[in-house]
Design an enzyme around this catalytic site. Structure first.
Site, PDB file in Angstrom:
ATOM      1  N   ASP A  33     -18.818  48.419  15.043  1.00 15.52           N
ATOM      2  CA  ASP A  33     -18.796  46.944  15.009  1.00 15.52           C
ATOM      3  C   ASP A  33     -17.624  46.452  14.164  1.00 15.52           C
ATOM      4  O   ASP A  33     -17.765  45.527  13.364  1.00 15.52           O
ATOM      5  CB  ASP A  33     -20.114  46.417  14.446  1.00 15.52           C
ATOM      6  CG  ASP A  33     -20.340  44.935  14.767  1.00 15.52           C
ATOM      7  OD1 ASP A  33     -19.743  44.444  15.750  1.00 15.52           O
ATOM      8  OD2 ASP A  33     -21.107  44.274  14.051  1.00 15.52           O
ATOM      9  N   ASP A  86     -19.967  46.247   6.487  1.00 19.52           N
ATOM     10  CA  ASP A  86     -21.031  45.998   7.470  1.00 19.52           C
ATOM     11  C   ASP A  86     -21.272  47.186   8.403  1.00 19.52           C
ATOM     12  O   ASP A  86     -20.602  47.349   9.407  1.00 19.52           O
ATOM     13  CB  ASP A  86     -20.739  44.745   8.297  1.00 19.52           C
ATOM     14  CG  ASP A  86     -22.000  44.241   8.993  1.00 19.52           C
ATOM     15  OD1 ASP A  86     -22.963  45.017   9.115  1.00 19.52           O
ATOM     16  OD2 ASP A  86     -22.023  43.076   9.424  1.00 19.52           O
TER      17      ASP A  86
END
Length: 414
Positions: free
Chosen positions: A266, A304
């Site tokens: 991601d 993240d």
């Protein structure tokens, strides 16, 4: 983009994360887990098992040590162990009034808020505050469970710890300083900081004033990482700095591939933080060999890991997003095409290792760097040459099987 099966806090916007990593030694679980195989351990069971076997204790200047515990403990107890707590603290225990008054909201995601403050050493840090285990929806989504949050805790610790290794070492992943689990309503000082952010930038989140005294939160304290790449569009000096950003990201991914069979999955430009630095070179170690990158005045941190995948001692932690249909339906940016390409390449099996997914995100990053604005708009021979080289990198990058091979063989980095 909606929450995946495992759940994730989307990349923060505004100033990024925050200062001295809570590091963790890799675990030697093989002798303990002889009856398990990677195929039988899902994200949830692997996280539960590993957390059940480890209580991390801080030691000065070292990764964390561990102790073994009964496997049959609850997810809550496992999270408390990761936080080195016997139960939830109050907000004031975790963020004393002297620190609370310095809090400013600097970003947000689907499942929480990010604030900056100072720590006991007067260093700027970032606090990622995630509500957990509650019945109330937050920003239109269900809150994460303790079991789901273990995924993010474990991967954050492992990647933060790469800065302490000898064979494969990098400081390209955000440093995790500390973890806390707290209970109570949202502090007034944080609500005031939330309101200020909303007035100045506009928030897409619900104002977090509806939580009661029994609400639980996980607070992750990170080193200060700078601003995300999306929010500094137009603030990098030139393609010279852009090349360093791409080089640093590629090197960090390569080190994590070699150390942990890591895929980020991601890595959009909201998950790449950049801050100004003074030192001219940044060193990393890949398979025992020391390498140096010209920083050009910037340092990169990757953040993240809610969709990420890695291995430790042959055990896999990954997020199964095979049934997250909305994730693969996004339109309007190359980012959403990357999700579909990853799904196609791994046949929608998210536990297997496919480092080419990191290459896909490097291709995406090259496209973003080519489309960004820069302070220095002069079309010098150097700028034209760099732009041509970056276009060549973008054209050839997809032919490499991993970030490691792109780093070793890509002409752009030679």
């Amino acid at each position: 983009m909606q929450e995946s099966t495992c759940g994730w806090l989307q990349g923060t916007s505004g100033i990024g994360l925050a200062v001295t990593p809570l590091r963790m030694e890799q675990m030697n679980l093989s002798s303990i887990l002889t009856n398990f195989t990677p195929d039988t351990l899902t994200t949830h069971s692997w996280g539960r098992l590993k957390a059940a076997l480890s209580l991390h204790k801080k030691t000065t200047g070292m990764c964390l040590q561990q102790a073994s515990y009964d496997e049959d403990i609850s997810d809550a107890e496992k999270v408390y162990q990761e936080c080195q707590q016997s139960g939830p603290l109050s907000f004031s225990d975790c963020i004393p009034p002297a620190r609370m008054k310095h809090c400013s909201k600097i970003g947000e995601g689907t499942f929480g808020e990010v604030f900056s403050t100072i720590n006991a050493s007067n260093e700027t840090v970032a606090l990622k505050i995630i509500p957990v285990e509650g019945s109330q929806q937050v920003n239109g989504e269900q809150q994460k469970t303790f079991g789901e949050i273990l995924h993010e805790i474990i991967i954050s610790k492992e990647l933060s710890c790469l800065n302490m290794k000898e064979i494969n070492k990098t400081d390209g992943f955000i440093g995790l300083n500390n973890l806390h689990c707290v209970r109570g309503h949202y502090p007034e000082a944080l609500l005031k900081a939330w309101d200020k952010f909303d007035r100045q930038k506009g928030s897409e989140n619900d104002r977090p004033d509806f939580f009661d005294d029994e609400q639980l939160f996980l607070i992750l304290e990170f080193e200060f990482g700078g601003s995300d790449l999306e929010n500094i569009n137009g603030k990098l000096s030139s393609l010279v700095q852009a090349k360093s950003v791409l080089h640093q990201v590629t090197a960090a991914l390569a080190v994590a591939e070699q150390a942990l069979c890591f895929e980020h999955r991601d890595l959009h430009w909201g998950n790449i933080l950049v801050k100004n630095i003074k030192h001219k070179h940044n060193e990393f170690i890949l398979n025992g060999t020391v390498h140096s990158i010209e920083t050009r005045g910037v340092h990169v941190n990757i953040i993240d890991y809610s969709l990420s995948r890695l291995e430790i001692d042959g055990l896999t932690v990954s997020c199964d997003i095979s049934n997250d249909e909305e994730l693969f339906m996004g339109q309007g940016d190359y980012q959403f095409e990357i999700y579909r390409l990853m799904k196609k390449e791994n046949n929608n099996c998210w536990s297997t290792y496919n480092p080419h997914s990191n290459v896909l995100w490097l291709h995406y990053l090259a496209e973003k760097l080519l489309s960004m604005n820069y302070k220095n708009k002069a079309q010098t021979n150097q700028q034209r040459t760099l732009k041509s080289a970056l276009k060549s990198f973008q054209a050839e990058i997809l032919s490499y099987p991993s970030a490691t091979e792109a780093l070793r063989n890509g002409r752009f980095f030679q």
